[in-house]
Design an enzyme around this catalytic site. Structure first.
Site, PDB file in Angstrom:
ATOM      1  N   GLY A  15      19.104 -17.855  19.161  1.00  0.00           N
ATOM      2  CA  GLY A  15      20.129 -18.255  18.206  1.00  0.00           C
ATOM      3  C   GLY A  15      21.095 -19.250  18.829  1.00  0.00           C
ATOM      4  O   GLY A  15      21.558 -19.050  19.948  1.00  0.00           O
ATOM      5  N   ARG A  76      12.476 -20.384  18.401  1.00  0.00           N
ATOM      6  CA  ARG A  76      11.924 -19.143  18.958  1.00  0.00           C
ATOM      7  C   ARG A  76      10.437 -19.378  19.205  1.00  0.00           C
ATOM      8  O   ARG A  76       9.821 -20.199  18.551  1.00  0.00           O
ATOM      9  CB  ARG A  76      12.222 -17.994  18.002  1.00  0.00           C
ATOM     10  N   ASP A 107      19.646 -12.563  25.633  1.00  0.00           N
ATOM     11  CA  ASP A 107      18.851 -11.735  26.542  1.00  0.00           C
ATOM     12  C   ASP A 107      17.347 -11.994  26.387  1.00  0.00           C
ATOM     13  O   ASP A 107      16.594 -11.934  27.365  1.00  0.00           O
ATOM     14  CB  ASP A 107      19.197 -10.249  26.384  1.00  0.00           C
ATOM     15  N   THR A 129      25.249 -16.892  23.254  1.00  0.00           N
ATOM     16  CA  THR A 129      25.008 -16.140  22.018  1.00  0.00           C
ATOM     17  C   THR A 129      26.349 -15.706  21.451  1.00  0.00           C
ATOM     18  O   THR A 129      27.246 -15.320  22.208  1.00  0.00           O
ATOM     19  CB  THR A 129      24.134 -14.881  22.250  1.00  0.00           C
ATOM     20  N   ASP A 131      26.893 -13.093  19.899  1.00  0.00           N
ATOM     21  CA  ASP A 131      26.922 -11.626  19.761  1.00  0.00           C
ATOM     22  C   ASP A 131      27.722 -10.891  20.828  1.00  0.00           C
ATOM     23  O   ASP A 131      28.045  -9.719  20.646  1.00  0.00           O
ATOM     24  CB  ASP A 131      25.484 -11.071  19.770  1.00  0.00           C
ATOM     25  N   ASP A 133      26.607  -9.607  23.378  1.00  0.00           N
ATOM     26  CA  ASP A 133      25.820  -8.388  23.635  1.00  0.00           C
ATOM     27  C   ASP A 133      25.002  -8.469  24.918  1.00  0.00           C
ATOM     28  O   ASP A 133      23.947  -7.836  25.036  1.00  0.00           O
ATOM     29  CB  ASP A 133      24.881  -8.109  22.456  1.00  0.00           C
ATOM     30  N   ARG A 175      23.881  -9.005  15.315  1.00  0.00           N
ATOM     31  CA  ARG A 175      22.589  -8.339  15.464  1.00  0.00           C
ATOM     32  C   ARG A 175      22.843  -6.832  15.473  1.00  0.00           C
ATOM     33  O   ARG A 175      23.409  -6.317  14.516  1.00  0.00           O
ATOM     34  CB  ARG A 175      21.865  -8.818  16.721  1.00  0.00           C
TER      35      ARG A 175
HETATM   36  P1  ADP Z   1      17.974 -14.666  22.259  1.00  0.00           P
HETATM   37  O1  ADP Z   1      17.700 -15.432  23.516  1.00  0.00           O
HETATM   38  O2  ADP Z   1      19.129 -15.230  21.476  1.00  0.00           O
HETATM   39  O3  ADP Z   1      18.045 -13.185  22.511  1.00  0.00           O
HETATM   40  P2  ADP Z   1      15.295 -14.264  21.212  1.00  0.00           P
HETATM   41  O4  ADP Z   1      15.317 -12.803  21.501  1.00  0.00           O
HETATM   42  O5  ADP Z   1      14.764 -14.736  19.916  1.00  0.00           O
HETATM   43  O6  ADP Z   1      16.737 -14.924  21.288  1.00  0.00           O
HETATM   44  O7  ADP Z   1      14.446 -14.959  22.402  1.00  0.00           O
HETATM   45  C1  ADP Z   1      14.376 -16.381  22.406  1.00  0.00           C
HETATM   46  C2  ADP Z   1      13.045 -16.791  23.011  1.00  0.00           C
HETATM   47  O8  ADP Z   1      12.916 -16.282  24.343  1.00  0.00           O
HETATM   48  C3  ADP Z   1      11.837 -16.215  22.287  1.00  0.00           C
HETATM   49  O9  ADP Z   1      11.516 -16.966  21.138  1.00  0.00           O
HETATM   50  C4  ADP Z   1      10.773 -16.347  23.368  1.00  0.00           C
HETATM   51  O10 ADP Z   1      10.341 -17.698  23.462  1.00  0.00           O
HETATM   52  C5  ADP Z   1      11.556 -16.000  24.626  1.00  0.00           C
HETATM   53  N1  ADP Z   1      11.395 -14.571  24.937  1.00  0.00           N
HETATM   54  C6  ADP Z   1      12.056 -13.550  24.373  1.00  0.00           C
HETATM   55  N2  ADP Z   1      11.648 -12.383  24.910  1.00  0.00           N
HETATM   56  C7  ADP Z   1      10.685 -12.702  25.842  1.00  0.00           C
HETATM   57  C8  ADP Z   1       9.847 -11.939  26.754  1.00  0.00           C
HETATM   58  N3  ADP Z   1       9.945 -10.616  26.811  1.00  0.00           N
HETATM   59  N4  ADP Z   1       8.980 -12.603  27.550  1.00  0.00           N
HETATM   60  C9  ADP Z   1       8.900 -13.959  27.493  1.00  0.00           C
HETATM   61  N5  ADP Z   1       9.629 -14.727  26.672  1.00  0.00           N
HETATM   62  C10 ADP Z   1      10.518 -14.108  25.857  1.00  0.00           C
HETATM   63  O1  F6P Z   2      21.835 -13.644  17.985  1.00  0.00           O
HETATM   64  C1  F6P Z   2      22.677 -14.448  17.206  1.00  0.00           C
HETATM   65  C2  F6P Z   2      22.470 -14.173  15.742  1.00  0.00           C
HETATM   66  O2  F6P Z   2      23.347 -14.972  14.985  1.00  0.00           O
HETATM   67  C3  F6P Z   2      22.677 -12.722  15.343  1.00  0.00           C
HETATM   68  O3  F6P Z   2      24.053 -12.372  15.254  1.00  0.00           O
HETATM   69  C4  F6P Z   2      21.946 -12.688  14.038  1.00  0.00           C
HETATM   70  O4  F6P Z   2      21.547 -11.383  13.657  1.00  0.00           O
HETATM   71  C5  F6P Z   2      20.716 -13.553  14.341  1.00  0.00           C
HETATM   72  O5  F6P Z   2      21.134 -14.468  15.351  1.00  0.00           O
HETATM   73  C6  F6P Z   2      20.199 -14.326  13.160  1.00  0.00           C
HETATM   74  O6  F6P Z   2      19.003 -14.961  13.599  1.00  0.00           O
HETATM   75  P1  F6P Z   2      18.406 -16.231  12.798  1.00  0.00           P
HETATM   76  O7  F6P Z   2      19.312 -17.392  13.070  1.00  0.00           O
HETATM   77  O8  F6P Z   2      17.038 -16.411  13.394  1.00  0.00           O
HETATM   78  O9  F6P Z   2      18.407 -15.849  11.341  1.00  0.00           O
END
Ligand code: ADP
Ligand code: F6P
Length: 326
Positions: A15, A76, A107, A129, A131, A133, A175
Protein backbone atom coordinates in the site's frame (compact mmCIF):
# COMPACT_ATOMS: atom_id res chain seq x y z
CA UNK A 1 28.58 -7.39 7.45
CA UNK A 2 28.74 -8.17 3.72
CA UNK A 3 30.49 -6.30 0.94
CA UNK A 4 29.89 -2.60 0.51
CA UNK A 5 27.69 -1.71 -2.43
CA UNK A 6 28.41 0.25 -5.61
CA UNK A 7 25.00 0.40 -7.27
CA UNK A 8 21.74 0.41 -5.32
CA UNK A 9 18.11 0.16 -6.26
CA UNK A 10 15.05 1.61 -4.54
CA UNK A 11 11.45 0.41 -4.79
CA UNK A 12 8.11 1.02 -3.18
CA UNK A 13 5.87 -1.93 -2.43
CA UNK A 14 2.47 -2.72 -0.95
CA UNK A 15 0.00 0.00 0.00
CA UNK A 16 1.34 3.44 -0.85
CA UNK A 17 1.77 6.08 1.86
CA UNK A 18 2.29 9.87 1.88
CA UNK A 19 5.98 10.47 2.45
CA UNK A 20 7.24 7.64 0.26
CA UNK A 21 8.52 10.22 -2.23
CA UNK A 22 10.51 11.92 0.53
CA UNK A 23 12.11 8.56 1.32
CA UNK A 24 12.88 7.91 -2.37
CA UNK A 25 14.44 11.37 -2.66
CA UNK A 26 16.61 10.74 0.41
CA UNK A 27 17.76 7.36 -0.92
CA UNK A 28 18.74 8.82 -4.30
CA UNK A 29 20.56 11.85 -2.92
CA UNK A 30 22.29 10.02 -0.07
CA UNK A 31 23.39 7.32 -2.51
CA UNK A 32 24.82 9.85 -4.95
CA UNK A 33 26.50 11.73 -2.10
CA UNK A 34 28.21 8.44 -1.17
CA UNK A 35 29.46 7.88 -4.70
CA UNK A 36 26.91 5.22 -5.60
CA UNK A 37 24.85 4.74 -8.72
CA UNK A 38 21.13 4.66 -7.94
CA UNK A 39 18.42 2.90 -9.92
CA UNK A 40 14.68 3.24 -9.47
CA UNK A 41 12.65 0.04 -9.69
CA UNK A 42 9.10 0.76 -10.75
CA UNK A 43 6.02 -1.08 -9.43
CA UNK A 44 7.62 -2.96 -6.57
CA UNK A 45 8.72 -6.58 -6.87
CA UNK A 46 6.44 -7.03 -9.90
CA UNK A 47 8.39 -4.32 -11.73
CA UNK A 48 11.69 -5.83 -10.65
CA UNK A 49 10.69 -9.11 -12.28
CA UNK A 50 9.78 -7.17 -15.45
CA UNK A 51 13.10 -5.23 -15.35
CA UNK A 52 11.27 -1.90 -15.04
CA UNK A 53 14.50 -0.29 -13.88
CA UNK A 54 15.52 3.34 -14.50
CA UNK A 55 18.69 5.27 -13.71
CA UNK A 56 18.04 8.03 -11.18
CA UNK A 57 19.89 11.29 -10.75
CA UNK A 58 19.56 14.05 -8.22
CA UNK A 59 17.36 16.07 -10.57
CA UNK A 60 14.92 13.15 -10.94
CA UNK A 61 13.89 13.64 -7.32
CA UNK A 62 13.58 17.42 -7.39
CA UNK A 63 10.22 18.87 -6.33
CA UNK A 64 8.79 15.56 -5.11
CA UNK A 65 9.17 15.78 -1.34
CA UNK A 66 5.78 17.49 -1.06
CA UNK A 67 3.94 14.97 -3.25
CA UNK A 68 1.76 12.15 -1.97
CA UNK A 69 1.92 8.74 -3.59
CA UNK A 70 5.12 7.29 -5.06
CA UNK A 71 6.83 8.35 -8.29
CA UNK A 72 8.08 4.75 -8.60
CA UNK A 73 4.53 3.40 -8.43
CA UNK A 74 3.76 0.33 -6.34
CA UNK A 75 2.17 -3.02 -6.91
CA UNK A 76 1.50 -6.28 -5.20
CA UNK A 77 3.21 -9.39 -6.60
CA UNK A 78 2.05 -12.70 -5.19
CA UNK A 79 4.53 -14.61 -7.37
CA UNK A 80 7.33 -13.13 -5.32
CA UNK A 81 6.38 -15.50 -2.51
CA UNK A 82 7.79 -18.31 -4.66
CA UNK A 83 11.51 -19.19 -4.62
CA UNK A 84 11.85 -19.33 -8.41
CA UNK A 85 10.77 -15.68 -8.71
CA UNK A 86 13.03 -14.63 -5.85
CA UNK A 87 15.95 -16.28 -7.68
CA UNK A 88 14.91 -14.61 -10.95
CA UNK A 89 14.80 -11.22 -9.23
CA UNK A 90 18.32 -11.71 -7.85
CA UNK A 91 19.59 -12.62 -11.32
CA UNK A 92 17.98 -9.47 -12.72
CA UNK A 93 19.67 -7.40 -10.00
CA UNK A 94 23.06 -8.89 -10.88
CA UNK A 95 22.39 -8.33 -14.60
CA UNK A 96 21.84 -4.63 -13.85
CA UNK A 97 24.78 -4.43 -11.47
CA UNK A 98 22.49 -3.79 -8.50
CA UNK A 99 24.08 -5.10 -5.30
CA UNK A 100 21.78 -3.49 -2.76
CA UNK A 101 18.10 -2.49 -2.61
CA UNK A 102 16.08 -0.22 -0.34
CA UNK A 103 12.55 -1.61 -0.01
CA UNK A 104 9.99 0.98 1.14
CA UNK A 105 6.79 -0.73 2.27
CA UNK A 106 5.09 -2.66 5.04
CA UNK A 107 5.73 -5.96 6.74
CA UNK A 108 4.79 -7.94 3.65
CA UNK A 109 7.36 -6.09 1.61
CA UNK A 110 9.97 -6.77 4.31
CA UNK A 111 9.34 -10.48 3.84
CA UNK A 112 10.13 -9.96 0.18
CA UNK A 113 13.27 -8.02 1.08
CA UNK A 114 14.36 -10.83 3.36
CA UNK A 115 13.90 -13.42 0.62
CA UNK A 116 15.96 -11.28 -1.76
CA UNK A 117 18.68 -10.99 0.87
CA UNK A 118 18.80 -14.79 1.04
CA UNK A 119 19.57 -14.70 -2.70
CA UNK A 120 22.63 -12.52 -2.12
CA UNK A 121 21.26 -9.03 -2.76
CA UNK A 122 21.75 -6.72 0.22
CA UNK A 123 18.37 -5.32 1.29
CA UNK A 124 17.24 -2.71 3.79
CA UNK A 125 13.57 -2.12 4.62
CA UNK A 126 12.07 1.32 5.30
CA UNK A 127 8.64 1.24 7.04
CA UNK A 128 6.19 2.85 4.62
CA UNK A 129 2.58 2.20 5.59
CA UNK A 130 -0.19 4.37 7.02
CA UNK A 131 -1.17 1.55 9.42
CA UNK A 132 1.61 2.03 12.03
CA UNK A 133 1.45 -1.75 12.41
CA UNK A 134 5.17 -2.59 12.23
CA UNK A 135 6.11 -3.57 15.77
CA UNK A 136 9.83 -2.69 15.69
CA UNK A 137 9.21 0.99 15.02
CA UNK A 138 7.27 3.70 16.81
CA UNK A 139 6.76 5.42 13.49
CA UNK A 140 5.83 4.42 9.96
CA UNK A 141 5.86 6.74 6.97
CA UNK A 142 2.37 8.00 6.11
CA UNK A 143 0.72 7.50 9.49
CA UNK A 144 0.87 11.19 10.49
CA UNK A 145 -0.62 12.37 7.20
CA UNK A 146 -3.33 9.70 7.27
CA UNK A 147 -4.50 10.55 10.80
CA UNK A 148 -4.62 14.26 10.00
CA UNK A 149 -6.65 13.57 6.85
CA UNK A 150 -9.06 11.36 8.79
CA UNK A 151 -9.32 13.83 11.69
CA UNK A 152 -10.25 16.69 9.34
CA UNK A 153 -12.89 14.48 7.70
CA UNK A 154 -14.37 13.55 11.08
CA UNK A 155 -14.53 17.23 12.12
CA UNK A 156 -16.56 17.91 8.95
CA UNK A 157 -18.84 14.98 9.67
CA UNK A 158 -19.46 16.28 13.17
CA UNK A 159 -20.72 19.61 11.69
CA UNK A 160 -23.39 17.92 9.60
CA UNK A 161 -24.22 15.38 12.32
CA UNK A 162 -24.89 18.31 14.68
CA UNK A 163 -27.12 20.07 12.14
CA UNK A 164 -29.22 16.97 11.63
CA UNK A 165 -28.94 15.73 15.22
CA UNK A 166 -27.52 12.46 13.88
CA UNK A 167 -25.08 9.73 14.83
CA UNK A 168 -22.14 9.27 12.45
CA UNK A 169 -20.12 6.07 12.22
CA UNK A 170 -16.77 6.82 10.54
CA UNK A 171 -14.77 3.82 9.35
CA UNK A 172 -11.01 4.39 9.09
CA UNK A 173 -8.21 2.30 7.59
CA UNK A 174 -5.51 0.34 9.38
CA UNK A 175 -6.05 -3.18 8.07
CA UNK A 176 -6.33 -5.20 11.31
CA UNK A 177 -4.64 -2.60 13.51
CA UNK A 178 -6.52 0.10 15.42
CA UNK A 179 -3.84 2.79 15.62
CA UNK A 180 -5.52 5.13 13.10
CA UNK A 181 -8.86 4.68 14.87
CA UNK A 182 -7.35 5.31 18.32
CA UNK A 183 -5.48 8.48 17.34
CA UNK A 184 -8.26 9.99 15.21
CA UNK A 185 -10.90 9.02 17.74
CA UNK A 186 -9.12 10.87 20.52
CA UNK A 187 -8.20 13.84 18.28
CA UNK A 188 -11.75 14.32 16.99
CA UNK A 189 -13.39 13.91 20.38
CA UNK A 190 -15.28 10.85 19.23
CA UNK A 191 -17.64 9.42 21.80
CA UNK A 192 -16.86 5.88 20.75
CA UNK A 193 -13.69 4.27 19.38
CA UNK A 194 -14.01 0.70 18.12
CA UNK A 195 -10.84 -1.28 17.40
CA UNK A 196 -10.19 -4.95 16.74
CA UNK A 197 -7.92 -4.96 19.77
CA UNK A 198 -10.77 -4.41 22.20
CA UNK A 199 -14.24 -4.26 20.62
CA UNK A 200 -16.00 -7.59 20.70
CA UNK A 201 -19.45 -6.72 19.43
CA UNK A 202 -21.16 -5.20 22.50
CA UNK A 203 -23.31 -2.82 20.47
CA UNK A 204 -25.95 -2.62 23.19
CA UNK A 205 -23.47 -0.69 25.32
CA UNK A 206 -23.16 1.89 22.54
CA UNK A 207 -26.94 2.10 22.12
CA UNK A 208 -27.45 2.70 25.84
CA UNK A 209 -24.78 5.41 25.91
CA UNK A 210 -26.36 7.21 22.94
CA UNK A 211 -29.75 7.09 24.62
CA UNK A 212 -28.27 8.44 27.87
CA UNK A 213 -26.40 11.24 26.12
CA UNK A 214 -29.50 12.19 24.14
CA UNK A 215 -31.38 12.63 27.39
CA UNK A 216 -28.52 14.90 28.55
CA UNK A 217 -29.06 17.07 25.46
CA UNK A 218 -26.28 15.75 23.20
CA UNK A 219 -27.30 16.38 19.59
CA UNK A 220 -24.61 14.52 17.64
CA UNK A 221 -22.70 11.29 18.21
CA UNK A 222 -19.44 10.27 16.52
CA UNK A 223 -18.27 6.66 16.43
CA UNK A 224 -14.81 5.99 14.94
CA UNK A 225 -14.72 2.42 13.74
CA UNK A 226 -11.54 0.64 12.63
CA UNK A 227 -11.92 -1.19 9.33
CA UNK A 228 -10.76 -4.36 11.07
CA UNK A 229 -14.02 -4.22 13.00
CA UNK A 230 -15.86 -2.98 9.92
CA UNK A 231 -19.55 -3.65 9.37
CA UNK A 232 -20.28 0.09 9.72
CA UNK A 233 -23.35 0.15 7.49
CA UNK A 234 -25.00 -2.71 9.36
CA UNK A 235 -24.03 -1.12 12.69
CA UNK A 236 -25.70 2.14 11.58
CA UNK A 237 -28.98 0.37 10.86
CA UNK A 238 -28.99 -1.41 14.23
CA UNK A 239 -28.24 1.81 16.15
CA UNK A 240 -30.89 3.85 14.30
CA UNK A 241 -33.51 1.16 14.84
CA UNK A 242 -32.71 0.84 18.53
CA UNK A 243 -32.29 4.53 19.41
CA UNK A 244 -34.48 6.34 16.87
CA UNK A 245 -31.44 8.54 16.14
CA UNK A 246 -30.76 8.91 12.41
CA UNK A 247 -27.41 7.19 11.87
CA UNK A 248 -25.16 7.36 8.85
CA UNK A 249 -21.98 5.41 8.05
CA UNK A 250 -19.06 6.97 6.18
CA UNK A 251 -16.20 4.79 4.96
CA UNK A 252 -13.23 7.16 4.57
CA UNK A 253 -11.28 4.64 2.52
CA UNK A 254 -8.42 5.60 0.27
CA UNK A 255 -8.48 9.36 0.87
CA UNK A 256 -6.40 8.40 3.92
CA UNK A 257 -3.67 7.17 1.60
CA UNK A 258 -3.32 10.40 -0.41
CA UNK A 259 -2.51 14.04 0.09
CA UNK A 260 0.61 16.10 0.59
CA UNK A 261 2.67 14.52 3.37
CA UNK A 262 2.91 16.41 6.65
CA UNK A 263 6.18 17.92 7.83
CA UNK A 264 6.68 15.01 10.20
CA UNK A 265 6.22 12.43 7.44
CA UNK A 266 8.62 14.29 5.14
CA UNK A 267 11.32 14.57 7.82
CA UNK A 268 11.06 11.03 9.18
CA UNK A 269 10.91 9.56 5.67
CA UNK A 270 14.01 11.53 4.68
CA UNK A 271 15.91 10.34 7.75
CA UNK A 272 14.86 6.70 7.26
CA UNK A 273 15.80 6.76 3.57
CA UNK A 274 19.22 8.21 4.35
CA UNK A 275 19.77 5.70 7.16
CA UNK A 276 18.96 2.82 4.80
CA UNK A 277 21.64 3.93 2.34
CA UNK A 278 24.21 4.35 5.11
CA UNK A 279 23.50 0.78 6.22
CA UNK A 280 24.01 -0.51 2.67
CA UNK A 281 27.29 1.41 2.48
CA UNK A 282 28.40 -0.39 5.66
CA UNK A 283 27.65 -3.71 3.93
CA UNK A 284 24.53 -4.44 6.02
CA UNK A 285 21.67 -6.58 4.70
CA UNK A 286 18.35 -8.03 5.81
CA UNK A 287 17.79 -5.07 8.13
CA UNK A 288 14.86 -2.72 8.62
CA UNK A 289 15.08 0.90 9.78
CA UNK A 290 12.89 1.91 12.70
CA UNK A 291 12.34 4.80 15.09
CA UNK A 292 12.64 3.94 18.79
CA UNK A 293 13.26 6.05 21.90
CA UNK A 294 14.07 9.10 19.79
CA UNK A 295 16.63 7.28 17.64
CA UNK A 296 16.60 5.91 14.09
CA UNK A 297 17.80 2.34 14.58
CA UNK A 298 17.98 -0.86 12.54
CA UNK A 299 16.80 -4.37 13.27
CA UNK A 300 17.20 -7.79 11.69
CA UNK A 301 14.15 -8.21 9.45
CA UNK A 302 13.16 -11.60 10.82
CA UNK A 303 13.50 -10.38 14.41
CA UNK A 304 11.48 -7.29 13.52
CA UNK A 305 8.72 -9.32 11.90
CA UNK A 306 8.55 -11.57 14.97
CA UNK A 307 7.88 -8.60 17.26
CA UNK A 308 4.32 -7.76 18.24
CA UNK A 309 2.73 -4.57 19.54
CA UNK A 310 -0.72 -3.52 20.59
CA UNK A 311 -2.27 -0.09 20.91
CA UNK A 312 -0.34 2.58 22.82
CA UNK A 313 -1.24 1.61 26.41
CA UNK A 314 -1.53 5.14 27.80
CA UNK A 315 -3.57 6.46 24.87
CA UNK A 316 -5.79 3.41 25.25
CA UNK A 317 -6.01 4.12 29.01
CA UNK A 318 -7.13 7.75 28.60
CA UNK A 319 -9.94 6.76 26.26
CA UNK A 320 -11.64 5.21 29.29
CA UNK A 321 -12.05 8.69 30.73
CA UNK A 322 -12.22 10.81 27.57
CA UNK A 323 -14.54 8.68 25.55
CA UNK A 324 -16.57 5.53 25.67
CA UNK A 325 -14.85 2.42 24.40
CA UNK A 326 -17.17 0.02 22.74
P1 ADP B 1 2.74 -4.38 2.70
O1 ADP B 1 4.19 -4.36 2.35
O2 ADP B 1 2.12 -3.01 2.71
O3 ADP B 1 2.47 -5.19 3.94
P2 ADP B 1 1.78 -6.63 1.13
O4 ADP B 1 1.56 -7.47 2.33
O5 ADP B 1 0.75 -6.60 0.07
O6 ADP B 1 1.98 -5.09 1.49
O7 ADP B 1 3.18 -7.10 0.48
C1 ADP B 1 3.67 -6.36 -0.63
C2 ADP B 1 4.45 -7.30 -1.53
O8 ADP B 1 5.54 -7.89 -0.81
C3 ADP B 1 3.65 -8.50 -2.02
O9 ADP B 1 2.84 -8.16 -3.12
C4 ADP B 1 4.78 -9.45 -2.40
O10 ADP B 1 5.34 -9.05 -3.64
C5 ADP B 1 5.79 -9.19 -1.30
N1 ADP B 1 5.62 -10.18 -0.22
C6 ADP B 1 4.70 -10.13 0.76
N2 ADP B 1 4.84 -11.20 1.57
C7 ADP B 1 5.88 -11.94 1.06
C8 ADP B 1 6.53 -13.19 1.43
N3 ADP B 1 6.14 -13.86 2.50
N4 ADP B 1 7.56 -13.64 0.67
C9 ADP B 1 7.96 -12.93 -0.42
N5 ADP B 1 7.41 -11.78 -0.83
C10 ADP B 1 6.38 -11.29 -0.10
O1 F6P C 1 -1.86 -1.18 4.40
C1 F6P C 1 -2.37 0.07 4.04
C2 F6P C 1 -3.83 -0.03 3.68
O2 F6P C 1 -4.32 1.25 3.36
C3 F6P C 1 -4.70 -0.62 4.78
O3 F6P C 1 -4.99 0.31 5.81
C4 F6P C 1 -5.90 -1.04 3.98
O4 F6P C 1 -6.67 -2.04 4.61
C5 F6P C 1 -5.25 -1.60 2.70
O5 F6P C 1 -4.02 -0.89 2.57
C6 F6P C 1 -6.07 -1.40 1.46
O6 F6P C 1 -5.37 -2.08 0.42
P1 F6P C 1 -5.66 -1.73 -1.13
O7 F6P C 1 -5.07 -0.38 -1.40
O8 F6P C 1 -4.96 -2.83 -1.88
O9 F6P C 1 -7.16 -1.73 -1.29
Amino acid sequence: MGNAVKTIGVLTSGGDAPGMNAAIRAVVRTGIANGLKVKGIQRGFAGLLEEEIIDMTSIDVSDIIQLGGTILYTARCLEFKELEYQKKAAEICRKHGIDGIVVIGGDGSFNGASRLSEQGINTIGVPGTIDLDIACTEYTIGFDTAINTAMEAIDRLRDTSESHERCSIVEVMGRTAGHIALWTGIASGAEYILTTEEYHGDIQRIITKIQDRRKMGKKNHIIVNAEGVGNSNEMAKVIELATGVETRATILGHIQRGGNPTCKDRVYASAMGAKAVELLCEGASNRVVGYHNGQFQDYDIQEALAMTKGLDPYLFHITKKLTTRG
